[in-house]
Design an enzyme around this catalytic site. Structure first.
Site, PDB file in Angstrom:
ATOM      1  N   TYR A  52       2.456   0.758   5.329  1.00 18.00           N
ATOM      2  CA  TYR A  52       3.766   0.120   5.177  1.00 18.00           C
ATOM      3  C   TYR A  52       4.794   0.812   6.065  1.00 18.00           C
ATOM      4  CZ  TYR A  52       2.363  -2.717   1.134  1.00 18.00           C
ATOM      5  OH  TYR A  52       1.777  -3.655   0.310  1.00 18.00           O
ATOM      6  N   LYS A  91      -5.482 -10.417  -5.388  1.00 11.64           N
ATOM      7  CA  LYS A  91      -5.919 -10.653  -4.010  1.00 11.64           C
ATOM      8  C   LYS A  91      -7.372 -11.127  -3.999  1.00 11.64           C
ATOM      9  CE  LYS A  91      -2.140  -9.256  -1.903  1.00 11.64           C
ATOM     10  NZ  LYS A  91      -1.377 -10.058  -0.940  1.00 11.64           N
ATOM     11  N   ASP A 138      -4.232 -14.893  -4.080  1.00 10.76           N
ATOM     12  CA  ASP A 138      -3.691 -14.811  -2.718  1.00 10.76           C
ATOM     13  C   ASP A 138      -4.808 -14.467  -1.744  1.00 10.76           C
ATOM     14  OD1 ASP A 138      -2.295 -14.305  -0.404  1.00 10.76           O
ATOM     15  OD2 ASP A 138      -0.993 -12.761  -1.239  1.00 10.76           O
ATOM     16  N   GLU A 189      -2.223 -18.635  -2.675  1.00 12.35           N
ATOM     17  CA  GLU A 189      -1.245 -18.242  -1.663  1.00 12.35           C
ATOM     18  C   GLU A 189      -1.924 -18.034  -0.313  1.00 12.35           C
ATOM     19  OE1 GLU A 189       1.836 -14.479  -1.086  1.00 12.35           O
ATOM     20  OE2 GLU A 189       1.348 -15.223  -3.089  1.00 12.35           O
ATOM     21  N   GLU A 225       5.261 -16.166   3.693  1.00  9.38           N
ATOM     22  CA  GLU A 225       5.561 -14.787   4.098  1.00  9.38           C
ATOM     23  C   GLU A 225       5.350 -14.575   5.596  1.00  9.38           C
ATOM     24  OE1 GLU A 225       2.275 -11.560   3.319  1.00  9.38           O
ATOM     25  OE2 GLU A 225       2.195 -12.979   1.646  1.00  9.38           O
ATOM     26  N   ASP A 245      10.607 -14.795   3.351  1.00  9.00           N
ATOM     27  CA  ASP A 245      10.494 -13.359   3.577  1.00  9.00           C
ATOM     28  C   ASP A 245      11.773 -12.916   4.294  1.00  9.00           C
ATOM     29  OD1 ASP A 245       8.189 -10.946   4.069  1.00  9.00           O
ATOM     30  OD2 ASP A 245       9.868 -10.982   5.479  1.00  9.00           O
ATOM     31  N   HIS A 304       8.390 -13.762  -1.096  1.00 10.03           N
ATOM     32  CA  HIS A 304       7.484 -12.660  -0.802  1.00 10.03           C
ATOM     33  C   HIS A 304       8.280 -11.366  -0.822  1.00 10.03           C
ATOM     34  CE1 HIS A 304       5.565  -9.987   2.388  1.00 10.03           C
ATOM     35  NE2 HIS A 304       4.644 -10.066   1.437  1.00 10.03           N
ATOM     36  N   ALA A 305       7.718 -10.340  -1.440  1.00 10.74           N
ATOM     37  CA  ALA A 305       8.389  -9.039  -1.460  1.00 10.74           C
ATOM     38  C   ALA A 305       7.322  -7.953  -1.439  1.00 10.74           C
ATOM     39  CB  ALA A 305       9.303  -8.919  -2.670  1.00 10.74           C
TER      40      ALA A 305
END
Length: 443
Positions: free
Chosen positions: A34, A222, A250, A276, A305, A328, A355-356
């Site tokens: 990230y 996921k 997702d 998603e 996103e 996003d 989306h976050a």
């Protein structure tokens, strides 16, 4: 009173080695670190305020966005902040229409991510100068001024300037009551933190159990790498949360269109609210095909996103290709473009579920979704905002979650300002964290 000539724009490459623990891992992005291109804008005003803006990345490539920010800087430097926000549509059009840089966009990719970082910083500075959190700046703004911040080029066939103005005027009715409701109860959230693809079962169970104890009722899993493993993990989560709580899945763009339909037929027994990003984020008609095929199963399609711009969102809405729209705050061209997408979604009757997560995305997008409820949609039906519990401690004004809801920020600005100590430690490649990690790799 907006004031100050922009005297300096700096940008830094900030990365967190989240891949080491599997945080953020999914079927397409197996080892994300990230990261962000972190922009700081300073003026010659004597208030000492800085505008801070980020755009989210996954590690490698952040240096490309940093270069793009530097290439855009001349549009900002020596400009008067009052002149910029006084004609924000014109400035947005200018920065996204650079005659040469536009060729490597246009309004997409690294250049648009860089645009978002710069504009996010300008909005942060504007809100700080007004002494308001960004959501409150937007809620209090005259609809004519709000509309003047948006660029309607390419979307006037779906949303006209007049329609936008009328929506915002109508949104003023009952807005004070909705604002009081948000301040008291917050905006509903869902968690993605329990079920990253790289987590072992023990971690899934532990995190899910803890989330249930904390009052979470909406969970995202996921999927997309291995069907039998997806079935097993979805069954594990569904059994833990029970039949009444909400489950979403997702795939992060992993499948072809027929594969997405076939896969989701097999996962339908777990009653997911949505799938998603089932396929390429650019495939508007593919999403429409999937949406139509899954409708009899009660499964919606969510995406956005990695939707580049308002034009793609326009087409997704026109093609009835999604049932949940996910803006996003760093992929789109900051608040300016997000506002136009929120209004289009409202016109088409599609709920926005942003989306976050990532680095700072929760901090930013909470402002947009709270504004959306107070001033645009006036509805919480089928609406929720994603929450991921990583890296908030590195922000000066981190998100506040209570009873699985985002509580509206009260500090002035866009909540984008990072702690200087965190930036220094995680700056790539010279920060202490990366010096140690890179030295270890060499050994």
């Amino acid at each position: 009173m907006v004031r100050g000539r922009i005297s300096r724009l700096s940008v830094r490459d900030v990365r967190f080695p989240t891949s080491l623990a599997g945080h953020g891992s999914d079927a397409m992005h197996t080892d994300p670190d990230y990261s962000a291109a972190y922009v700081i804008i300073e003026t010659d005003a004597q208030d000492g305020l800085q505008g801070c803006g980020i755009t989210f990345t996954l590690g490698k490539g952040t240096e490309v966005v940093v270069c793009a920010v530097k290439a855009l800087a001349h549009h900002v430097l020596n400009k008067d902040l009052g002149d910029i926000v006084g004609d924000f549509r014109g400035f947005y059009r200018q920065i996204t229409s650079d005659g040469q840089l536009r060729w490597i966009g246009p309004e997409k990719g690294a250049v648009h991510l860089a645009t978002a970082a710069v504009l996010n910083a300008l909005w942060d500075l504007w809100a700080k100068q007004e002494g308001k959190p960004l959501w409150k700046l937007l809620v209090d703004m005259d609809p004519k001024v709000l509309v003047s911040c948006m660029d309607f080029r390419y979307i006037s066939d779906a949303l006209t300037e007049q329609e936008a103005y009328e929506m915002l005027q109508k949104g003023r009715v009952g807005s004070r009551e909705r604002e009081a409701q948000m301040l008291a109860q917050g905006y509903p959230a869902y968690t993605t933190s329990c079920a990253w693809l790289g987590y072992a079962d023990d971690a899934l169970k532990q995190l899910c159990s803890r989330a249930l104890q904390d009052g979470w009722t909406r969970f995202k899993v996921k999927v997309g790498a291995d069907l039998q493993d997806d079935i097993r993990r979805c069954r594990l989560i569904r059994d833990m949360i029970g039949p009444e709580k909400t489950l979403m899945v997702d795939a992060n763009q992993r499948w072809d269109v027929p594969e997405a339909v076939e896969w989701m037929v097999k996962l339908a027994e777990f009653k997911p609210l949505w799938i998603e990003e089932p396929t390429s984020p650019d495939d508007i008609l593919g999403h429409a095909t999937i949406s139509k095929a899954l409708a009899p199963l009660g499964i919606g399609v969510a995406t956005g996103e990695q939707c580049h711009n308002r034009v793609m969102f326009k087409q997704l809405l026109q093609a009835k290709a999604l049932q949940f729209l996910q803006i996003d705050s760093c992929r789109l061209g900051s608040v300016n473009e997000s506002l136009s997408v929120l209004l289009m979604a409202h016109k088409f009757g599609i709920p926005v579920c942003p989306h976050a997560g990532g680095l700072g995305l929760c901090e930013l997008v909470q402002h947009l979704i709270i504004f959306d409820y107070i001033a645009v949609s006036a509805s919480l039906e089928n609406r929720m905002c994603e929450y991921v519990d990583h890296l908030h401690e590195h922000f000066k004004y981190p998100v506040l979650i209570q009873k699985a809801s985002y509580m509206p920020p009260k500090d002035a600005g866009y909540s984008t300002e990072m702690k200087e100590s965190s930036v220094k430690e995680h700056q790539f490649p010279d920060g202490a964290v990366w010096k140690k990690l890179l030295a270890g790799q060499e050994n």
